[in-house]
Design a protein around this motif. Sequence first.
Motif, PDB file in Angstrom:
ATOM      1  N   SER A  29      -5.286  -7.529  16.844  1.00  0.00           N
ATOM      2  CA  SER A  29      -5.120  -7.292  15.584  1.00  0.00           C
ATOM      3  C   SER A  29      -6.498  -7.199  14.936  1.00  0.00           C
ATOM      4  CB  SER A  29      -4.753  -8.461  14.809  1.00  0.00           C
ATOM      5  OG  SER A  29      -5.402  -9.650  14.813  1.00  0.00           O
ATOM      6  N   ASP A  30      -6.393  -6.494  13.747  1.00  0.00           N
ATOM      7  CA  ASP A  30      -7.814  -6.176  13.010  1.00  0.00           C
ATOM      8  C   ASP A  30      -8.671  -7.463  13.028  1.00  0.00           C
ATOM      9  OD1 ASP A  30      -7.006  -3.433  12.760  1.00  0.00           O
ATOM     10  OD2 ASP A  30      -6.532  -3.736  10.766  1.00  0.00           O
ATOM     11  N   ARG A  33     -10.150  -8.296  16.405  1.00  0.00           N
ATOM     12  CA  ARG A  33     -11.157  -7.440  16.865  1.00  0.00           C
ATOM     13  C   ARG A  33     -12.427  -7.531  16.087  1.00  0.00           C
ATOM     14  NH1 ARG A  33      -8.591  -3.039  15.570  1.00  0.00           N
ATOM     15  NH2 ARG A  33      -7.876  -2.554  17.521  1.00  0.00           N
ATOM     16  N   GLY A  65      -2.546  -2.730  20.784  1.00  0.00           N
ATOM     17  CA  GLY A  65      -2.673  -2.561  19.483  1.00  0.00           C
ATOM     18  C   GLY A  65      -1.607  -3.575  19.020  1.00  0.00           C
ATOM     19  N   ASP A  66      -1.595  -4.425  17.779  1.00  0.00           N
ATOM     20  CA  ASP A  66      -1.033  -5.004  16.990  1.00  0.00           C
ATOM     21  C   ASP A  66       0.323  -4.341  16.392  1.00  0.00           C
ATOM     22  OD1 ASP A  66       0.027  -7.764  16.159  1.00  0.00           O
ATOM     23  OD2 ASP A  66      -0.457  -7.098  14.062  1.00  0.00           O
ATOM     24  N   MET A  70      -0.009  -1.519  13.099  1.00  0.00           N
ATOM     25  CA  MET A  70       0.652  -0.178  12.860  1.00  0.00           C
ATOM     26  C   MET A  70       1.654   0.018  11.963  1.00  0.00           C
ATOM     27  SD  MET A  70       1.397   0.352  16.841  1.00  0.00           S
ATOM     28  CE  MET A  70       0.021   0.017  18.156  1.00  0.00           C
ATOM     29  N   ARG A  88     -10.253   2.625  11.120  1.00  0.00           N
ATOM     30  CA  ARG A  88     -10.165   1.723  12.437  1.00  0.00           C
ATOM     31  C   ARG A  88     -10.480   2.087  13.769  1.00  0.00           C
ATOM     32  NH1 ARG A  88      -5.989   2.185  16.050  1.00  0.00           N
ATOM     33  NH2 ARG A  88      -5.418   0.155  17.133  1.00  0.00           N
ATOM     34  N   GLN A  89     -10.393   3.600  13.860  1.00  0.00           N
ATOM     35  CA  GLN A  89     -10.967   4.024  15.205  1.00  0.00           C
ATOM     36  C   GLN A  89     -12.304   3.753  15.487  1.00  0.00           C
ATOM     37  OE1 GLN A  89      -9.203   5.648  17.724  1.00  0.00           O
ATOM     38  NE2 GLN A  89      -7.657   4.699  16.588  1.00  0.00           N
ATOM     39  N   VAL A  92     -12.639   0.286  16.662  1.00  0.00           N
ATOM     40  CA  VAL A  92     -12.032   0.232  18.174  1.00  0.00           C
ATOM     41  C   VAL A  92     -13.040   0.476  19.131  1.00  0.00           C
ATOM     42  CG1 VAL A  92     -10.407   1.294  19.955  1.00  0.00           C
ATOM     43  CG2 VAL A  92      -9.500   0.588  17.584  1.00  0.00           C
ATOM     44  N   LEU A 117      -4.101  -0.325  24.685  1.00  0.00           N
ATOM     45  CA  LEU A 117      -5.540  -0.620  24.552  1.00  0.00           C
ATOM     46  C   LEU A 117      -5.969  -2.073  25.372  1.00  0.00           C
ATOM     47  CD1 LEU A 117      -7.995  -0.550  22.809  1.00  0.00           C
ATOM     48  CD2 LEU A 117      -6.925  -2.250  21.092  1.00  0.00           C
ATOM     49  N   TYR A 140       0.613   4.394  25.409  1.00  0.00           N
ATOM     50  CA  TYR A 140       0.518   5.133  24.217  1.00  0.00           C
ATOM     51  C   TYR A 140       1.631   6.161  23.748  1.00  0.00           C
ATOM     52  CZ  TYR A 140      -4.353   3.229  24.734  1.00  0.00           C
ATOM     53  OH  TYR A 140      -5.498   2.239  24.758  1.00  0.00           O
TER      54      TYR A 140
END
Length: 270
Positions: A29-30, A33, A65-66, A70, A88-89, A92, A117, A140
């Motif tokens: 999750s953000d 991260r 990724g969560d 998304m 976000r990228q 990451v 990821l 992906y």
Amino acid sequence: MSFALIHLEVADGIATITLNRPDKRNAMSDAMRSEFIEALELVSADKAIKALVLTGAGKGFCAGGDIAGMEKRMNAPAGDVGFNGWHRQQRVHHAQALLHTMPKPVIAAVNAAASGLGADTALACDFIIASEWASFTWSYIHRGIIPDGGGMYFLPRRVGLPKAKELIFTGRPVKVDEALALGIVDRQTSADSLLADAKAWAAELSQGSATALALTKTILNQSFEMSAQQVFAQGSQAQGICYTSTEHRESVMAFLAKSAVATAAKDEAP
């Protein structure tokens, strides 16, 4: 320092970061991260830490990724989706770069499934040791997106370009035996001894000069993109730094002292 979504511990100079959302198979999750980045920066800056082991809690290494994140991104106003995605990228890529460029050995101890990821995160480490329950999938394609955690860079360097394309285009799972045969995994061990074996390997890899190791890793990481002349040039600069290091001076003086003792003993022998 305590974290909510990861666990960081240091023992005998080896740091262990455990992704700690077991109910979500450690999906990134953000919030996780942000903690992950903070922990990686701490480990990188601490000279007392000689190596890092990365693993996951519970029955997964990292599910990627969560999905909730998304969904949240898709529900943003249309005019914000692109910029939100770009931002976000950046986060990451910052996390993956911290793993890849860590100036000390980094081992992924993959206890179970590493997906999307999660698989890329394992590849961003220097080495991968996996249990019998480990598996890898670059899933992906099933979400209509591309590998964004470095998989398009790291995977071809481990398995070759055609095989990397096949694994990414299909998103099929790769069990540990195949992963070992392909070179995705460097070592396999039992789940019961995974963490202990990873830490022992980390200690073995980091017993030499920290200065020489950091500089060597930096050059090796770039060597596929550089000419031989560029590698030699960077090597010359790095060697100049090594000549001034405490580790080099102490090791040379110790060698000379040992040689002097051996020579004196030889001269005194009848």
